[in-house]
Write a protein that holds these residues in place. Structure first.
Motif, PDB file in Angstrom:
ATOM      1  N   GLY A   8     -62.121 -42.797 -14.179  1.00 25.09           N
ATOM      2  CA  GLY A   8     -62.839 -42.144 -13.067  1.00 25.09           C
ATOM      3  C   GLY A   8     -63.171 -43.025 -11.804  1.00 25.09           C
ATOM      4  N   ASN A   9     -62.817 -42.437 -10.636  1.00 25.95           N
ATOM      5  CA  ASN A   9     -63.100 -43.009  -9.476  1.00 25.95           C
ATOM      6  C   ASN A   9     -64.109 -42.323  -8.767  1.00 25.95           C
ATOM      7  OD1 ASN A   9     -63.236 -44.425  -6.855  1.00 25.95           O
ATOM      8  ND2 ASN A   9     -61.338 -43.422  -6.167  1.00 25.95           N
ATOM      9  N   TRP A  10     -65.365 -42.779  -9.065  1.00 31.70           N
ATOM     10  CA  TRP A  10     -66.603 -42.112  -8.439  1.00 31.70           C
ATOM     11  C   TRP A  10     -66.698 -42.007  -6.984  1.00 31.70           C
ATOM     12  CZ3 TRP A  10     -71.365 -43.792 -11.936  1.00 31.70           C
ATOM     13  CH2 TRP A  10     -70.974 -43.373 -13.240  1.00 31.70           C
ATOM     14  N   LYS A  11     -65.794 -42.903  -6.292  1.00 39.35           N
ATOM     15  CA  LYS A  11     -65.846 -43.051  -4.931  1.00 39.35           C
ATOM     16  C   LYS A  11     -67.356 -43.453  -4.385  1.00 39.35           C
ATOM     17  CE  LYS A  11     -62.304 -39.594  -4.152  1.00 39.35           C
ATOM     18  NZ  LYS A  11     -61.486 -39.321  -3.399  1.00 39.35           N
ATOM     19  N   MET A  12     -67.817 -42.821  -3.314  1.00 42.16           N
ATOM     20  CA  MET A  12     -69.044 -43.428  -2.943  1.00 42.16           C
ATOM     21  C   MET A  12     -70.305 -42.252  -3.386  1.00 42.16           C
ATOM     22  SD  MET A  12     -70.499 -45.236   0.560  1.00 42.16           S
ATOM     23  CE  MET A  12     -70.766 -43.570   1.650  1.00 42.16           C
ATOM     24  N   GLY A  94     -55.676 -50.856  -3.260  1.00 37.50           N
ATOM     25  CA  GLY A  94     -54.823 -50.075  -2.611  1.00 37.50           C
ATOM     26  C   GLY A  94     -55.040 -48.575  -2.677  1.00 37.50           C
ATOM     27  N   HIS A  95     -56.228 -48.312  -2.991  1.00 36.76           N
ATOM     28  CA  HIS A  95     -56.513 -46.925  -2.946  1.00 36.76           C
ATOM     29  C   HIS A  95     -56.297 -46.357  -1.563  1.00 36.76           C
ATOM     30  CE1 HIS A  95     -58.764 -42.936  -2.993  1.00 36.76           C
ATOM     31  NE2 HIS A  95     -58.497 -43.134  -4.118  1.00 36.76           N
ATOM     32  N   SER A  96     -55.646 -45.082  -1.170  1.00 37.18           N
ATOM     33  CA  SER A  96     -55.353 -44.814   0.067  1.00 37.18           C
ATOM     34  C   SER A  96     -56.481 -44.536   0.908  1.00 37.18           C
ATOM     35  CB  SER A  96     -54.772 -43.073  -0.103  1.00 37.18           C
ATOM     36  OG  SER A  96     -55.586 -42.218  -0.713  1.00 37.18           O
ATOM     37  N   TYR A 166     -50.052 -43.090  -9.231  1.00 34.50           N
ATOM     38  CA  TYR A 166     -49.301 -42.432  -8.141  1.00 34.50           C
ATOM     39  C   TYR A 166     -50.445 -41.569  -7.844  1.00 34.50           C
ATOM     40  CZ  TYR A 166     -46.557 -38.883  -5.743  1.00 34.50           C
ATOM     41  OH  TYR A 166     -46.070 -37.975  -4.804  1.00 34.50           O
ATOM     42  N   GLU A 167     -50.873 -41.611  -6.484  1.00 36.17           N
ATOM     43  CA  GLU A 167     -51.804 -40.469  -5.955  1.00 36.17           C
ATOM     44  C   GLU A 167     -51.417 -40.019  -4.584  1.00 36.17           C
ATOM     45  OE1 GLU A 167     -55.826 -41.211  -7.514  1.00 36.17           O
ATOM     46  OE2 GLU A 167     -55.743 -42.480  -5.769  1.00 36.17           O
ATOM     47  N   PRO A 168     -50.281 -38.834  -4.513  1.00 43.66           N
ATOM     48  CA  PRO A 168     -50.147 -38.322  -3.273  1.00 43.66           C
ATOM     49  C   PRO A 168     -51.491 -37.996  -2.512  1.00 43.66           C
ATOM     50  CG  PRO A 168     -49.650 -36.931  -5.004  1.00 43.66           C
ATOM     51  CD  PRO A 168     -50.193 -38.105  -5.663  1.00 43.66           C
ATOM     52  N   TRP A 170     -51.809 -36.089   0.006  1.00 44.64           N
ATOM     53  CA  TRP A 170     -51.779 -34.713   0.186  1.00 44.64           C
ATOM     54  C   TRP A 170     -52.849 -33.965  -0.986  1.00 44.64           C
ATOM     55  CZ3 TRP A 170     -49.092 -32.219  -3.308  1.00 44.64           C
ATOM     56  CH2 TRP A 170     -47.924 -32.790  -4.085  1.00 44.64           C
ATOM     57  N   ALA A 171     -52.903 -34.839  -2.001  1.00 43.47           N
ATOM     58  CA  ALA A 171     -53.467 -33.996  -3.162  1.00 43.47           C
ATOM     59  C   ALA A 171     -54.905 -34.820  -3.600  1.00 43.47           C
ATOM     60  CB  ALA A 171     -52.514 -34.494  -4.543  1.00 43.47           C
ATOM     61  N   ILE A 172     -55.256 -35.712  -2.767  1.00 44.75           N
ATOM     62  CA  ILE A 172     -56.599 -36.167  -3.172  1.00 44.75           C
ATOM     63  C   ILE A 172     -57.775 -35.646  -2.535  1.00 44.75           C
ATOM     64  CG2 ILE A 172     -57.989 -38.426  -2.856  1.00 44.75           C
ATOM     65  CD1 ILE A 172     -55.429 -40.169  -2.860  1.00 44.75           C
ATOM     66  N   TYR A 209     -51.358 -40.513 -12.868  1.00 48.98           N
ATOM     67  CA  TYR A 209     -51.426 -39.703 -11.712  1.00 48.98           C
ATOM     68  C   TYR A 209     -52.687 -39.430 -11.328  1.00 48.98           C
ATOM     69  CZ  TYR A 209     -51.118 -35.373  -8.864  1.00 48.98           C
ATOM     70  OH  TYR A 209     -51.675 -34.693  -7.833  1.00 48.98           O
ATOM     71  N   GLY A 210     -52.879 -39.246  -9.952  1.00 53.25           N
ATOM     72  CA  GLY A 210     -54.147 -39.156  -9.211  1.00 53.25           C
ATOM     73  C   GLY A 210     -53.948 -38.111  -8.094  1.00 53.25           C
ATOM     74  N   GLY A 211     -55.098 -37.071  -8.077  1.00 56.02           N
ATOM     75  CA  GLY A 211     -54.830 -36.128  -6.915  1.00 56.02           C
ATOM     76  C   GLY A 211     -55.252 -34.602  -7.443  1.00 56.02           C
ATOM     77  N   SER A 212     -56.536 -34.414  -7.335  1.00 52.34           N
ATOM     78  CA  SER A 212     -57.145 -32.963  -7.817  1.00 52.34           C
ATOM     79  C   SER A 212     -56.801 -32.820  -9.268  1.00 52.34           C
ATOM     80  CB  SER A 212     -56.653 -32.169  -6.869  1.00 52.34           C
ATOM     81  OG  SER A 212     -57.217 -32.256  -5.758  1.00 52.34           O
ATOM     82  N   VAL A 213     -56.844 -33.903 -10.242  1.00 50.78           N
ATOM     83  CA  VAL A 213     -56.848 -33.696 -11.650  1.00 50.78           C
ATOM     84  C   VAL A 213     -58.068 -32.865 -12.177  1.00 50.78           C
ATOM     85  CG1 VAL A 213     -56.528 -34.809 -13.773  1.00 50.78           C
ATOM     86  CG2 VAL A 213     -55.229 -35.537 -12.009  1.00 50.78           C
ATOM     87  N   LYS A 214     -58.110 -31.846 -12.713  1.00 46.10           N
ATOM     88  CA  LYS A 214     -59.250 -31.056 -13.420  1.00 46.10           C
ATOM     89  C   LYS A 214     -58.793 -30.700 -14.811  1.00 46.10           C
ATOM     90  CE  LYS A 214     -59.692 -28.530  -9.025  1.00 46.10           C
ATOM     91  NZ  LYS A 214     -58.493 -29.081  -8.546  1.00 46.10           N
ATOM     92  N   GLY A 230     -54.567 -40.384 -16.016  1.00 42.47           N
ATOM     93  CA  GLY A 230     -54.799 -39.929 -14.691  1.00 42.47           C
ATOM     94  C   GLY A 230     -55.962 -40.910 -13.948  1.00 42.47           C
ATOM     95  N   LEU A 231     -55.914 -40.990 -12.641  1.00 47.98           N
ATOM     96  CA  LEU A 231     -57.022 -41.492 -11.995  1.00 47.98           C
ATOM     97  C   LEU A 231     -57.719 -40.304 -11.222  1.00 47.98           C
ATOM     98  CD1 LEU A 231     -58.624 -43.953 -11.151  1.00 47.98           C
ATOM     99  CD2 LEU A 231     -56.687 -44.230  -9.047  1.00 47.98           C
ATOM    100  N   VAL A 232     -58.889 -40.182 -11.789  1.00 49.53           N
ATOM    101  CA  VAL A 232     -59.598 -38.974 -11.324  1.00 49.53           C
ATOM    102  C   VAL A 232     -60.906 -39.243 -10.513  1.00 49.53           C
ATOM    103  CG1 VAL A 232     -60.538 -36.921 -12.445  1.00 49.53           C
ATOM    104  CG2 VAL A 232     -59.018 -38.043 -13.664  1.00 49.53           C
ATOM    105  N   GLY A 233     -60.767 -38.314  -9.441  1.00 51.61           N
ATOM    106  CA  GLY A 233     -62.037 -38.511  -8.298  1.00 51.61           C
ATOM    107  C   GLY A 233     -63.211 -37.601  -8.661  1.00 51.61           C
ATOM    108  N   GLY A 234     -63.210 -36.574  -7.936  1.00 55.35           N
ATOM    109  CA  GLY A 234     -64.144 -35.519  -8.072  1.00 55.35           C
ATOM    110  C   GLY A 234     -64.622 -35.240  -9.634  1.00 55.35           C
ATOM    111  N   ALA A 235     -63.681 -34.971 -10.312  1.00 54.85           N
ATOM    112  CA  ALA A 235     -63.719 -34.143 -11.586  1.00 54.85           C
ATOM    113  C   ALA A 235     -64.384 -35.337 -12.578  1.00 54.85           C
ATOM    114  CB  ALA A 235     -62.571 -33.639 -12.125  1.00 54.85           C
TER     115      ALA A 235
HETATM  116  C1  PEP Z   1     -59.139 -40.472  -6.119  1.00 56.57           C
HETATM  117  O1  PEP Z   1     -59.975 -40.526  -5.538  1.00 56.57           O
HETATM  118  O2  PEP Z   1     -58.435 -41.316  -6.587  1.00 56.57           O
HETATM  119  C2  PEP Z   1     -58.994 -39.083  -6.572  1.00 56.57           C
HETATM  120  C3  PEP Z   1     -57.432 -38.897  -7.077  1.00 56.57           C
HETATM  121  O3  PEP Z   1     -59.757 -37.964  -6.158  1.00 56.57           O
HETATM  122  P1  PEP Z   1     -59.762 -36.421  -6.610  1.00 56.57           P
HETATM  123  O4  PEP Z   1     -59.305 -36.219  -8.212  1.00 56.57           O
HETATM  124  O5  PEP Z   1     -60.944 -35.878  -6.296  1.00 56.57           O
HETATM  125  O6  PEP Z   1     -58.395 -35.915  -5.937  1.00 56.57           O
END
Ligand code: PEP
Length: 248
Positions: A8-12, A94-96, A166-168, A170-172, A209-214, A230-235
């Motif tokens: 889980g990537n909590w970002k800020m 190297g997060h985008s 792999y985090e496209p 356009w999907a983050i 895989y990362g990018g809007s995984v729920k 997965g690498l998961v942000g918001g969820a």
């Molecule tokens: C991320 O921050 O690396 C990410 C994948 O975010 P989200 O799951 O919110 O798209």
């Protein structure tokens, strides 16, 4: 067989109280054993709290970034040694968002990857193309360049102690996910690049895989043969949703 990893990537986002309750919540959810490896990557001020809460639980902790330097006059930076000392296991490199907002290029990302390993951390190397690059059918060129830059600097053996995400772009955070087939194709491409150097390492490395995984889409993406979690942000900011992704 590769074990899956969900990070889980909590970002800020978050707070000290949230860190405490999220880590405790995940530990309680998986008190009888976790279905995969689980990592949380909170902001720097909460890492120590997360590490304390994760002790003797199935949860591990990672940082969202790491300095390429070990020590010195580098105001605002945090070294791999500091992260390892407090109990971190992973460092995202190297997060985008860091590539685009902080101007981090392939050479710096490679230096951070190497610095993380120098201190015993496992780097989670993020790669991925923009929408414009995908539409121009440049995905393999861009992802290939990002992976090869680290390969050239660190060597193939270093990928035996690393994770790739792999985090496209356009999907983050957009709600738009790569289809399972799109993810699989890029994951297979990445594994193929590594296989050309060392088949054993290519077979063992986890490619997330990362990018809007729920919870609603995780199972079908994670079912693909080259997707190892997965690498998961918001969820990842809420126990129930994140736990259900881990179960997927
Ligand atoms: C991320 O921050 O690396 C990410 C994948 O975010 P989200 O799951 O919110 O798209």
């Amino acid at each position: 067989m590769r074990n899956k990893l969900v990070a889980g990537n909590w970002k800020m986002f978050g707070s000290r109280a949230m860190t405490r309750s999220l880590v405790a919540g995940l530990a309680a959810e998986f008190a009888d054993g976790a279905p995969c490896e689980i990592a949380v990557c909170p902001p720097f001020p909460y890492l120590a709290e997360a590490c304390r809460g994760a002790e003797e639980t199935p949860v591990t902790v990672g940082a969202q970034d790491v300095s390429d330097q070990d020590e010195g006059a580098f105001t605002g930076q945090v070294s791999g040694a500091m992260l390892a000392e407090i109990g971190c296991r992973y460092a995202i490199v190297g997060h985008s968002e860091r590539r685009s907002l902080n101007g981090e290029g392939d050479a710096l990302v490679a230096a951070k990857f190497i610095a993380a390993q120098r201190h015993g951390l496992t780097p989670i190397l993020c790669v991925g193309e923009s929408l414009e690059e995908r539409e121009a059918e440049r995905t393999e060129e861009v992802v290939g360049r990002q992976v090869r830059a680290v390969l050239a600097a660190a060597g193939i053996e270093a990928f035996g102690r690393a994770v790739i995400a792999y985090e496209p772009i356009w999907a983050i955070g957009t709600g738009r996910t790569a289809s399972p087939e799109q993810a699989q194709a890029v994951h297979a491409f990445i594994r193929g690049l590594l296989r050309a150097e060392n088949a054993n390492i290519a077979d063992l490395i986890k490619v997330l895989y990362g990018g809007s995984v729920k919870s609603a889409n995780a199972a079908e993406i994670f079912a693909m043969p080259d997707v190892d979690g997965g690498l998961v942000g918001g969820a990842s900011l809420e126990v129930e949703g994140f736990a259900s992704i881990c179960r997927a």
